[in-house]
Design a protein around this motif. Structure first.
Motif, PDB file in Angstrom:
ATOM      1  N   ASP A 145      -2.848   4.596  -2.943  1.00  0.00           N
ATOM      2  CA  ASP A 145      -4.031   4.940  -2.170  1.00  0.00           C
ATOM      3  C   ASP A 145      -4.332   6.446  -2.269  1.00  0.00           C
ATOM      4  N   LYS A 194      -5.110   2.581   4.427  1.00  0.00           N
ATOM      5  CA  LYS A 194      -4.274   1.402   4.232  1.00  0.00           C
ATOM      6  C   LYS A 194      -5.092   0.098   4.202  1.00  0.00           C
ATOM      7  N   ARG A 210       3.879   7.818  21.862  1.00  0.00           N
ATOM      8  CA  ARG A 210       3.196   6.906  20.948  1.00  0.00           C
ATOM      9  C   ARG A 210       3.301   5.463  21.455  1.00  0.00           C
ATOM     10  N   THR A 251       5.893   9.504   8.223  1.00  0.00           N
ATOM     11  CA  THR A 251       4.800   8.602   8.626  1.00  0.00           C
ATOM     12  C   THR A 251       3.460   9.250   8.270  1.00  0.00           C
ATOM     13  N   LYS A 252       2.493   8.393   7.907  1.00  0.00           N
ATOM     14  CA  LYS A 252       1.191   8.912   7.487  1.00  0.00           C
ATOM     15  C   LYS A 252       0.208   8.917   8.649  1.00  0.00           C
ATOM     16  N   TRP A 253       0.715   8.522   9.814  1.00  0.00           N
ATOM     17  CA  TRP A 253      -0.210   8.375  10.932  1.00  0.00           C
ATOM     18  C   TRP A 253      -0.042   9.501  11.928  1.00  0.00           C
ATOM     19  N   LYS A 292      -5.307  10.027  13.715  1.00  0.00           N
ATOM     20  CA  LYS A 292      -5.560   8.867  12.848  1.00  0.00           C
ATOM     21  C   LYS A 292      -5.364   7.568  13.630  1.00  0.00           C
ATOM     22  N   ALA A 313      -6.503  -0.486   0.890  1.00  0.00           N
ATOM     23  CA  ALA A 313      -5.437  -0.818  -0.058  1.00  0.00           C
ATOM     24  C   ALA A 313      -5.024  -2.284   0.100  1.00  0.00           C
ATOM     25  N   ASP A 356       4.868  -2.830   4.012  1.00  0.00           N
ATOM     26  CA  ASP A 356       4.863  -1.370   3.846  1.00  0.00           C
ATOM     27  C   ASP A 356       5.918  -0.951   2.832  1.00  0.00           C
ATOM     28  N   ALA A 357       5.719   0.256   2.300  1.00  0.00           N
ATOM     29  CA  ALA A 357       6.634   0.733   1.262  1.00  0.00           C
ATOM     30  C   ALA A 357       7.891   1.372   1.843  1.00  0.00           C
ATOM     31  N   ASP A 358       7.896   1.634   3.142  1.00  0.00           N
ATOM     32  CA  ASP A 358       8.953   2.505   3.687  1.00  0.00           C
ATOM     33  C   ASP A 358      10.203   1.760   4.157  1.00  0.00           C
ATOM     34  N   PRO A 365       0.846  -1.187   0.000  1.00  0.00           N
ATOM     35  CA  PRO A 365       0.000   0.000   0.000  1.00  0.00           C
ATOM     36  C   PRO A 365       0.889   1.248   0.000  1.00  0.00           C
ATOM     37  N   CYS A 366       0.575   2.213  -0.842  1.00  0.00           N
ATOM     38  CA  CYS A 366       1.437   3.401  -0.932  1.00  0.00           C
ATOM     39  C   CYS A 366       0.611   4.668  -0.862  1.00  0.00           C
ATOM     40  N   GLN A 417      10.448  -0.334   6.478  1.00  0.00           N
ATOM     41  CA  GLN A 417      10.448  -0.703   7.898  1.00  0.00           C
ATOM     42  C   GLN A 417      10.265  -2.211   8.015  1.00  0.00           C
ATOM     43  N   ARG A 455       3.454  -6.591  13.306  1.00  0.00           N
ATOM     44  CA  ARG A 455       3.293  -5.692  12.172  1.00  0.00           C
ATOM     45  C   ARG A 455       2.363  -6.347  11.152  1.00  0.00           C
ATOM     46  N   GLU A 479       4.428   8.112  -1.282  1.00  0.00           N
ATOM     47  CA  GLU A 479       5.696   7.426  -1.005  1.00  0.00           C
ATOM     48  C   GLU A 479       6.724   7.609  -2.122  1.00  0.00           C
TER      49      GLU A 479
END
Ligand code: UDP
Ligand code: MG
Length: 319
Positions: free
Chosen positions: A47, A78, A137, A210-212, A216, A81, A98-100, A14-15, A102, A161, A18
């Motif tokens: 996405d 996500k 977090r 990060t998208k979060w 979110k 996606a 994930d695309a990053d 899912p991207c 990680q 994950r 990115e």
């Protein structure tokens, strides 16, 4: 899907915005897959990105026929996606990742060899540290896992994950859950199947952001609770019962006092206000809990699609 197109491994990525990290991801992952000498497809799901993600992905597809893409009409999240990727994959083993970076591509090798032994249907990954993550977090994340595991029968592993490799049978199971409010961490566990956990230290994302946001993540954790436990509803009923009993005992006490000592003074305005305020709060809270479940039910009954894709290079038989 035509039989001769069948791949051994499908990777779903899912991207969302990115563009920076995708070239790094592509190089590392394709290198590992080539070393593994298996046929593969990588399905990039864009996405609704606002940057050049889509162009980057199409660029990969031009130079590598194993690259598939789905481009969403807007940002669906996500979870949408992942569902889209699973639905359009054809591999015998399916990976979500994930695309990053990680999720280390190097692990694909051990995942594949474990699944091939046939004893497990899924190899999942767990971070054993949350190094590099903001303390606050981690604090909320740990609290969330403790609470949801107390309240829900579906076990949600702390630090697990989404990165995992699954057999086709398990993917079929996941796709049979067509709910609109998707919480994959719960769904992966709910469908069952033997999972082997690989552990590794947290790795920070290689590029991009990060998208979060906190908001979110809060919404995401609420989806977890609302999707996988109805315990809050039971708590609401419990509170209602408890306070009714207390009120009933109070009435009896006041009644007896009035009989025994009719001249007892009728002061206590402040405490009355406190009690009324407190009960009002509890009532609103429990109505709120009900409302949350109702709103999810409302969205489910609308039966809206989980995603809408506007462009893809995946050929489907029915097209
Ligand atoms: N992602 C997505 N849609 C969204 C948010 C995120 O497809 O609305 C993707 C994102 O591109 C990445 C993965 O989900 O591949 C995980 O996101 P991120 O790395 O930002 O999350 P974190 O690792 O910080 O939890
Ligand atoms: Mg990440």
């Amino acid at each position: 899907m035509k039989i001769d197109n069948k791949k051994v491994i499908s990777i779903i990525v899912p991207c969302y915005n990115e563009e920076e990290v995708l070239p790094l991801y592509y190089n590392e992952t394709v290198k590992v897959l080539n070393e593994m000498k298996v046929s593969y497809e990588i399905i990039f799901v864009d996405d609704g990105s606002k940057d050049k993600t889509k162009e980057v992905i199409k660029g990969f597809a031009k130079i590598n026929k194993n690259i598939k893409y789905l481009i969403f009409s807007r940002n669906f999240g996500k979870e949408g996606a992942l569902y889209a990727g699973l639905e359009n994959s054809c591999g015998e083993y399916v990976v979500v990742m994930d695309a990053d970076l990680q999720d280390p591509p190097e692990l694909l090798k051990s995942m594949y060899s474990i699944l091939q032994e046939g004893q497990y249907d899924c190899v999942g990954t767990r971070r054993i540290t949350r190094k590099g993550e903001p303390k606050i977090r981690s604090f909320f994340a740990n609290g969330f896992y403790k609470l949801i595991n107390k309240m829900s029968k579906t076990k949600i592993v702390n630090g697990a994950r989404d990165f995992r490799m699954m057999s086709r049978t398990m993917v079929k199971g996941i796709l049979s859950l067509k709910e609109y409010n998707r919480f994959s961490k719960g769904i992966f566990s709910w469908v069952g199947f033997e999972t082997k956990w690989l552990e590794y230290e947290n790795i920070e994302r290689k590029a991009g952001k990060t998208k979060w946001s906190f908001g979110k993540l809060f919404k995401y954790s609420m989806d977890g609770f609302l999707g996988f436990t109805t315990a809050p509803l039971a708590i609401a009923s419990f509170l209602g019962t408890l306070f009714s009993i207390i009120a009933f005992l109070g009435i009896i006490a006041i009644f007896i006092r009035a009989l025994v000592d009719p001249s007892a003074s009728i002061d206590g305005w402040a405490s009355t206000i406190c009690i009324i305020g407190f009960l009002g709060g509890i009532q609103l809270l429990t109505i709120g809990i009900l409302g949350q479940y109702m709103s999810k039910t409302y969205l489910e009954t609308k039966n809206r699609p989980i995603y809408i894709s506007k462009e893809s290079n995946i050929e489907k038989d029915e097209l």
